[in-house]
Scaffold this motif. Structure first.
Motif, PDB file in Angstrom:
ATOM      1  N   GLY A   1       0.814  -1.213   0.000  1.00 20.42           N
ATOM      2  CA  GLY A   1       0.000   0.000   0.000  1.00 20.42           C
ATOM      3  C   GLY A   1       0.843   1.256   0.000  1.00 20.42           C
ATOM      4  N   LYS A   2       1.936   1.236   0.752  1.00 20.13           N
ATOM      5  CA  LYS A   2       2.830   2.398   0.794  1.00 20.13           C
ATOM      6  C   LYS A   2       3.454   2.636  -0.579  1.00 20.13           C
ATOM      7  N   VAL A   3       3.842   1.557  -1.250  1.00 19.93           N
ATOM      8  CA  VAL A   3       4.420   1.684  -2.590  1.00 19.93           C
ATOM      9  C   VAL A   3       3.387   2.268  -3.548  1.00 19.93           C
ATOM     10  N   LYS A   4       2.155   1.751  -3.487  1.00 26.99           N
ATOM     11  CA  LYS A   4       1.091   2.271  -4.351  1.00 26.99           C
ATOM     12  C   LYS A   4       0.854   3.755  -4.074  1.00 26.99           C
ATOM     13  N   GLU A   5       0.780   4.104  -2.795  1.00 30.60           N
ATOM     14  CA  GLU A   5       0.527   5.503  -2.438  1.00 30.60           C
ATOM     15  C   GLU A   5       1.635   6.400  -2.973  1.00 30.60           C
ATOM     16  N   THR A   6       2.870   6.009  -2.758  1.00 35.05           N
ATOM     17  CA  THR A   6       4.011   6.809  -3.209  1.00 35.05           C
ATOM     18  C   THR A   6       4.036   6.928  -4.729  1.00 35.05           C
ATOM     19  N   THR A   7       3.778   5.816  -5.404  1.00 30.36           N
ATOM     20  CA  THR A   7       3.748   5.827  -6.866  1.00 30.36           C
ATOM     21  C   THR A   7       2.619   6.719  -7.365  1.00 30.36           C
TER      22      THR A   7
ATOM     23  N   GLU B   1      -4.424   9.852  -8.609  1.00 33.08           N
ATOM     24  CA  GLU B   1      -5.180   9.883  -7.354  1.00 33.08           C
ATOM     25  C   GLU B   1      -5.796   8.532  -7.010  1.00 33.08           C
ATOM     26  N   LYS B   2      -6.221   7.783  -8.019  1.00 32.02           N
ATOM     27  CA  LYS B   2      -6.830   6.477  -7.782  1.00 32.02           C
ATOM     28  C   LYS B   2      -5.809   5.520  -7.159  1.00 32.02           C
ATOM     29  N   LEU B   3      -4.604   5.463  -7.699  1.00 37.18           N
ATOM     30  CA  LEU B   3      -3.559   4.582  -7.177  1.00 37.18           C
ATOM     31  C   LEU B   3      -3.156   5.009  -5.766  1.00 37.18           C
TER      32      LEU B   3
END
Length: 58
Positions: free
Chosen positions: A16-22, A29-31
């Protein structure tokens, strides 16, 4: 809480942290939102497992 549960929950939070940062880096915004949701779910699962452990006396 079993070790497998801890690993899965930690992996979900890390993913989730990787997705948020990416999402932030690519202005997606969706990712970013998906990443925050994954992190929240990982934390919630850990909270539930910790409560179960407490009730069992572990």
């Amino acid at each position: 809480m079993g070790l497998g549960d801890k690993i899965r929950n930690t992996a979900e939070k890390a993913s989730g942290k990787v997705k948020e940062t990416t999402g932030k880096a690519t202005d997606n915004e969706k990712l970013e939102a998906e990443g925050k949701t994954d992190q929240f779910k990982g934390n919630a699962k850990n909270t539930v497992e910790n409560a179960k452990d407490t009730l069992r006396g572990n």
